[in-house]
Design a protein around this motif. Structure first.
Motif, PDB file in Angstrom:
ATOM      1  N   ALA A  80      -2.542  10.811  23.414  1.00 26.31           N
ATOM      2  CA  ALA A  80      -3.981  10.846  23.728  1.00 26.31           C
ATOM      3  C   ALA A  80      -4.509  12.276  23.815  1.00 26.31           C
ATOM      4  N   PHE A  81      -3.669  13.190  24.313  1.00 24.42           N
ATOM      5  CA  PHE A  81      -4.132  14.567  24.513  1.00 24.42           C
ATOM      6  C   PHE A  81      -3.061  15.535  24.029  1.00 24.42           C
ATOM      7  N   ALA A  82      -3.504  16.527  23.265  1.00 24.80           N
ATOM      8  CA  ALA A  82      -2.563  17.516  22.743  1.00 24.80           C
ATOM      9  C   ALA A  82      -2.116  18.474  23.844  1.00 24.80           C
ATOM     10  N   ASP A  83      -3.059  18.893  24.662  1.00 26.84           N
ATOM     11  CA  ASP A  83      -2.733  19.805  25.763  1.00 26.84           C
ATOM     12  C   ASP A  83      -3.815  19.680  26.839  1.00 26.84           C
ATOM     13  N   SER A  84      -3.660  20.442  27.919  1.00 25.89           N
ATOM     14  CA  SER A  84      -4.581  20.333  29.059  1.00 25.89           C
ATOM     15  C   SER A  84      -5.956  20.900  28.761  1.00 25.89           C
ATOM     16  N   ASP A  85      -6.086  21.679  27.682  1.00 30.44           N
ATOM     17  CA  ASP A  85      -7.395  22.256  27.341  1.00 30.44           C
ATOM     18  C   ASP A  85      -8.184  21.363  26.402  1.00 30.44           C
ATOM     19  N   THR A  86      -7.626  20.225  26.047  1.00 32.76           N
ATOM     20  CA  THR A  86      -8.326  19.301  25.150  1.00 32.76           C
ATOM     21  C   THR A  86      -9.648  18.859  25.766  1.00 32.76           C
ATOM     22  N   ALA A 125     -20.635  17.648  30.920  1.00 33.10           N
ATOM     23  CA  ALA A 125     -20.400  17.603  29.474  1.00 33.10           C
ATOM     24  C   ALA A 125     -19.456  18.735  29.069  1.00 33.10           C
ATOM     25  N   GLY A 126     -18.617  18.454  28.092  1.00 32.13           N
ATOM     26  CA  GLY A 126     -17.703  19.471  27.580  1.00 32.13           C
ATOM     27  C   GLY A 126     -16.534  19.768  28.499  1.00 32.13           C
ATOM     28  N   SER A 127     -16.153  18.831  29.376  1.00 36.55           N
ATOM     29  CA  SER A 127     -15.049  19.050  30.310  1.00 36.55           C
ATOM     30  C   SER A 127     -13.701  18.823  29.621  1.00 36.55           C
ATOM     31  N   SER A 128     -12.754  19.700  29.934  1.00 36.94           N
ATOM     32  CA  SER A 128     -11.398  19.550  29.411  1.00 36.94           C
ATOM     33  C   SER A 128     -10.582  18.667  30.351  1.00 36.94           C
ATOM     34  N   LEU A 129      -9.391  18.330  29.900  1.00 33.06           N
ATOM     35  CA  LEU A 129      -8.501  17.532  30.741  1.00 33.06           C
ATOM     36  C   LEU A 129      -8.199  18.253  32.051  1.00 33.06           C
ATOM     37  N   GLU A 130      -8.014  19.567  31.984  1.00 33.00           N
ATOM     38  CA  GLU A 130      -7.747  20.374  33.180  1.00 33.00           C
ATOM     39  C   GLU A 130      -8.965  20.407  34.090  1.00 33.00           C
ATOM     40  N   ASP A 131     -10.169  20.508  33.526  1.00 37.47           N
ATOM     41  CA  ASP A 131     -11.397  20.495  34.339  1.00 37.47           C
ATOM     42  C   ASP A 131     -11.505  19.201  35.132  1.00 37.47           C
ATOM     43  N   LYS A 141      -8.956  19.053  38.058  1.00 37.88           N
ATOM     44  CA  LYS A 141      -9.408  19.848  39.197  1.00 37.88           C
ATOM     45  C   LYS A 141     -10.550  19.153  39.932  1.00 37.88           C
ATOM     46  N   ALA A 142     -11.469  18.564  39.184  1.00 33.67           N
ATOM     47  CA  ALA A 142     -12.621  17.903  39.805  1.00 33.67           C
ATOM     48  C   ALA A 142     -12.181  16.718  40.664  1.00 33.67           C
ATOM     49  N   ILE A 143     -11.217  15.947  40.187  1.00 32.93           N
ATOM     50  CA  ILE A 143     -10.719  14.795  40.949  1.00 32.93           C
ATOM     51  C   ILE A 143     -10.058  15.256  42.250  1.00 32.93           C
ATOM     52  N   ASN A 144      -9.174  16.228  42.129  1.00 37.86           N
ATOM     53  CA  ASN A 144      -8.396  16.661  43.293  1.00 37.86           C
ATOM     54  C   ASN A 144      -9.243  17.374  44.341  1.00 37.86           C
ATOM     55  N   SER A 145     -10.354  17.971  43.925  1.00 39.30           N
ATOM     56  CA  SER A 145     -11.190  18.714  44.879  1.00 39.30           C
ATOM     57  C   SER A 145     -12.376  17.914  45.393  1.00 39.30           C
ATOM     58  N   SER A 146     -12.536  16.682  44.929  1.00 34.63           N
ATOM     59  CA  SER A 146     -13.675  15.872  45.362  1.00 34.63           C
ATOM     60  C   SER A 146     -13.594  15.554  46.856  1.00 34.63           C
ATOM     61  N   THR A 186      -4.571  11.395  43.415  1.00 26.46           N
ATOM     62  CA  THR A 186      -4.108  12.695  42.959  1.00 26.46           C
ATOM     63  C   THR A 186      -3.964  12.671  41.443  1.00 26.46           C
ATOM     64  N   ALA A 187      -4.519  13.683  40.801  1.00 27.15           N
ATOM     65  CA  ALA A 187      -4.429  13.787  39.340  1.00 27.15           C
ATOM     66  C   ALA A 187      -3.477  14.926  38.980  1.00 27.15           C
ATOM     67  N   ASP A 188      -2.543  14.661  38.038  1.00 36.71           N
ATOM     68  CA  ASP A 188      -1.606  15.670  37.561  1.00 36.71           C
ATOM     69  C   ASP A 188      -1.564  15.633  36.045  1.00 36.71           C
ATOM     70  N   ILE A 189      -1.195  16.757  35.452  1.00 40.52           N
ATOM     71  CA  ILE A 189      -0.993  16.845  34.006  1.00 40.52           C
ATOM     72  C   ILE A 189       0.455  17.237  33.771  1.00 40.52           C
ATOM     73  N   ILE A 190       1.155  16.438  32.989  1.00 43.93           N
ATOM     74  CA  ILE A 190       2.548  16.733  32.647  1.00 43.93           C
ATOM     75  C   ILE A 190       2.593  17.143  31.179  1.00 43.93           C
ATOM     76  N   ASN A 191       2.985  18.391  30.946  1.00 44.37           N
ATOM     77  CA  ASN A 191       3.087  18.901  29.586  1.00 44.37           C
ATOM     78  C   ASN A 191       4.510  18.659  29.081  1.00 44.37           C
ATOM     79  N   THR A 192       4.621  17.804  28.053  1.00 46.29           N
ATOM     80  CA  THR A 192       5.952  17.424  27.538  1.00 46.29           C
ATOM     81  C   THR A 192       6.459  18.377  26.462  1.00 46.29           C
ATOM     82  N   GLY A 193       5.620  19.240  25.970  1.00 50.21           N
ATOM     83  CA  GLY A 193       6.007  20.140  24.891  1.00 50.21           C
ATOM     84  C   GLY A 193       5.229  19.863  23.632  1.00 50.21           C
TER      85      GLY A 193
END
Length: 464
Positions: free
Chosen positions: A119-125, A149-155, A158-163, A170-177
Motif C-alpha cells: 500500500a505504501f512505498a515509504d513513510s513519506d508517501t 490535504a497533502g499529508s504523508s503517512l508520517e504526517d 504524528k497527527a494520530i499520536n498527538s491528538s 497508537t499509530a506506528d510505521i514499520i519499514n520493511t526495506g
C-alpha cells in the motif's frame, strides 16, 4: 558616650580602674540574674517542645489504633507458580476468609490493524490530495481526526499520536526495506471491541478498516484473528470468569484480582485471604513505642536534679496517662486482660504473667478491638486527652507562648541595662574628670609653693 577616653593622667590616680570597678559591680549581678533567668526559660522552652513532640507522636499512634479499618482489614497473600507472577490481589474488609487456586487462561488485550501489503512505498508517501477526516472507534470510545490535504503517512502517524481527543490508539510505521506498513493499536480490550477506522474521503480507504461508503472490513487496514481484542479469562477453583479488562472486581467478594500473565500448563496461584493480624501488631508496636517514648521523656524532664523537677504539668501528664492506661474499657476489661503489663518505670510491655498481646490477638481479636479501638476505647480516650495538650490552642502551646513572652522581656531588660550602664559611665566619667582636674591643680600648686620655699635663704627641706 564617655567624656574622655582616659581619666587620671593629670592627677596620677587610677581613676579608670575605679570607674571600671564601679560599673562592673553594678553590671555583673544584674547580668548574671538575666543569664540565669534566660537559661531557665530556654530549658523550659526546650522541655515544652519535647513534650509536645512526644505527645504528638503518641496521639498519631492512638489515632491509628482507633481507625475503624485496622481491626477489620483483610490481607491477601499469593503464592505464585514457579513460572512467575500470574496475578496480583488486593482485599478489603468485606473479603471473606478463604483459600483459592487461580489460573489465568487468557489475558485481555486490545486489537491491532495493519495496512495491506504494497500500500505504501515509504513513510513519506502522500496519502491524500484533499482534506478529510478519520474516525476511530473501539467499544464505547471514539474520536475524529481532521487530516490536512497533502499529508504523508508520517504526517498522519504524528497527527494520530498527538491528538488530544485520542482515547488510546497508537499509530506506528514499520519499514520493511521495500515498503512501509502502517499499524494501529488500540488499548480498548474485551471481546468484540475491535478497532474501527472510517473516513469521509475515499483517499483514506487504505488506512481505514471500512472503505468510504463500504461495509465493515472493506478498508485497507485489516485485523487478523490473532490481533482481535479479547477478554481476560481466569479460573477460580475450576470456575471460569471473564472480563473485558485484566482487572476482576468482586469475582471473589471484597477482592480485586488483576491478571498479569497467562498460566503455563496447569499451574495455578494460591490465594489466601485472612484477617490482617500483622497490620494490627505493627500498629500496637508503634503505639507501645510512642507511649514508652513519652514516658521516658516525661521522666527525664521532671526527674531528680532536672531544671523542671517537680513541674506541675509533667506531674499531671504522667498521672493522667497512668489513669487512662489503668481504666476499664469495653465490657469492663483492662489492658492487663489483653496481655499488657507495666514495668517499674511505668512503661508498657506486651506480656504479663498471665498472657501476651500476641496470644490475645490470635485467640480473641474482638476483645483487642473493643479495648484498644472501640468507640470509647483506649485509643480514642488518649486522642481526646492529648488534643488538649498538643493542639494549636492547647496548654503546651499556651505555655510556650508565655515562655516566649518572658524571653522577650529578658531581652528588653538587657537593652535597658545596657542603656543604664552607658548613662552611669557617662556620669562617673564627668565626676571623675572634675576630680582629676582638681587634684591635678592642687598638686601643681603644691609643687609651685615647694619650689618657692626652697629658694628662700636659710630654708632647709627635710627629704625624710
Amino acid at each position: 558616650m564617655p567624656l574622655v577616653s582616659s581619666i587620671g593622667a593629670r592627677s596620677g590616680l587610677d581613676l579608670e580602674g575605679i570607674i571600671k570597678a564601679t560599673l562592673e559591680a553594678e553590671r555583673v549581678p544584674k547580668t548574671n540574674r538575666l543569664d540565669q533567668q534566660e537559661g531557665r526559660l530556654q530549658v523550659e522552652l526546650s522541655a515544652v517542645g519535647e513534650m509536645k513532640s512526644v505527645l504528638s507522636k503518641l496521639q498519631e499512634a492512638s489515632e491509628e489504633l482507633s481507625s475503624g479499618e485496622l481491626f477489620s482489614a483483610m490481607k491477601a497473600s499469593v503464592k505464585q507458580p514457579e513460572s512467575g507472577d500470574v496475578i496480583t490481589v488486593e482485599s478489603t474488609e468485606d473479603a471473606g476468609v478463604g483459600n483459592f487456586d487461580i489460573s489465568v487462561t487468557q489475558l485481555a488485550k486490545g486489537s491491532r490493524a495493519v495496512s495491506a501489503d504494497g500500500a505504501f512505498a515509504d513513510s513519506d508517501t502522500e496519502v491524500n490530495t484533499n482534506a478529510g477526516s478519520l474516525t476511530f472507534g473501539a467499544g464505547e470510545e471514539s474520536f475524529t481526526l481532521d487530516i490536512e490535504a497533502g499529508s504523508s503517512l508520517e504526517d498522519i502517524r504524528k497527527a494520530i499520536n498527538s491528538s488530544e481527543d485520542n482515547f488510546g490508539v497508537t499509530a506506528d510505521i514499520i519499514n520493511t526495506g521495500d515498503q512501509a506498513k502502517l499499524v494501529f493499536r488500540s488499548n480498548v480490550s474485551g471481546e468484540g471491541n475491535n478497532l474501527t477506522v472510517t473516513n469521509d474521503n475515499a483517499e483514506f480507504d487504505a488506512i481505514s478498516t471500512q472503505a468510504n461508503g463500504g461495509a465493515p472490513g472493506t478498508g485497507g487496514m485489516s485485523i487478523a484473528d490473532a490481533d482481535k481484542a479479547t477478554d481476560a479469562i481466569i479460573e477460580i477453583d475450576g470456575i471460569q470468569a471473564r472480563n473485558d479488562t485484566n482487572t476482576f472486581e468482586d469475582v471473589i467478594q471484597g477482592s480485586t484480582i488483576t491478571a498479569v500473565k497467562e498460566s503455563e500448563g496447569t499451574e495455578t496461584a494460591r490465594l489466601s485471604i485472612a484477617r490482617d493480624d500483622e497490620g494490627v501488631a505493627k500498629s500496637v508496636d508503634a503505639f507501645v513505642k510512642a507511649y514508652n517514648g513519652a514516658i521516658s521523656s516525661l521522666n527525664e524532664i521532671g526527674g531528680e536534679n532536672s531544671m523542671l523537677q517537680g513541674d506541675a504539668t509533667v506531674r499531671s501528664l504522667k498521672s493522667q496517662l497512668n489513669n487512662i492506661l489503668t481504666s476499664t474499657f469495653g465490657d469492663g476489661e483492662t489492658l492487663f486482660d489483653l496481655g499488657f503489663g507495666l514495668d517499674e518505670n511505668g512503661k508498657l510491655e506486651q506480656e504479663n504473667p498471665v498472657t501476651s498481646v500476641s496470644d490475645v490477638l490470635k485467640d480473641n481479636p474482638a476483645a483487642l478491638k473493643s479495648v484498644l479501638g472501640g468507640e470509647n476505647g483506649l485509643a480514642s480516650r488518649l486522642d481526646s486527652f492529648l488534643e488538649g495538650y498538643v493542639s494549636g490552642g492547647g496548654s503546651l502551646e499556651l505555655r510556650k507562648d508565655t515562655i516566649d513572652e518572658s524571653l522577650v522581656r529578658v531581652k528588653e531588660s538587657r537593652e535597658d541595662l545596657k542603656l543604664r550602664m552607658e548613662s552611669m559611665e557617662e556620669t562617673l566619667r564627668s565626676k571623675y574628670q572634675a576630680l582629676d582636674s582638681l587634684v591635678g591643680q592642687l598638686q601643681s600648686r603644691g609643687n609651685s609653693v615647694s619650689a618657692q620655699l626652697a629658694n628662700l635663704p636659710g630654708f632647709t627641706r627635710d627629704n625624710d
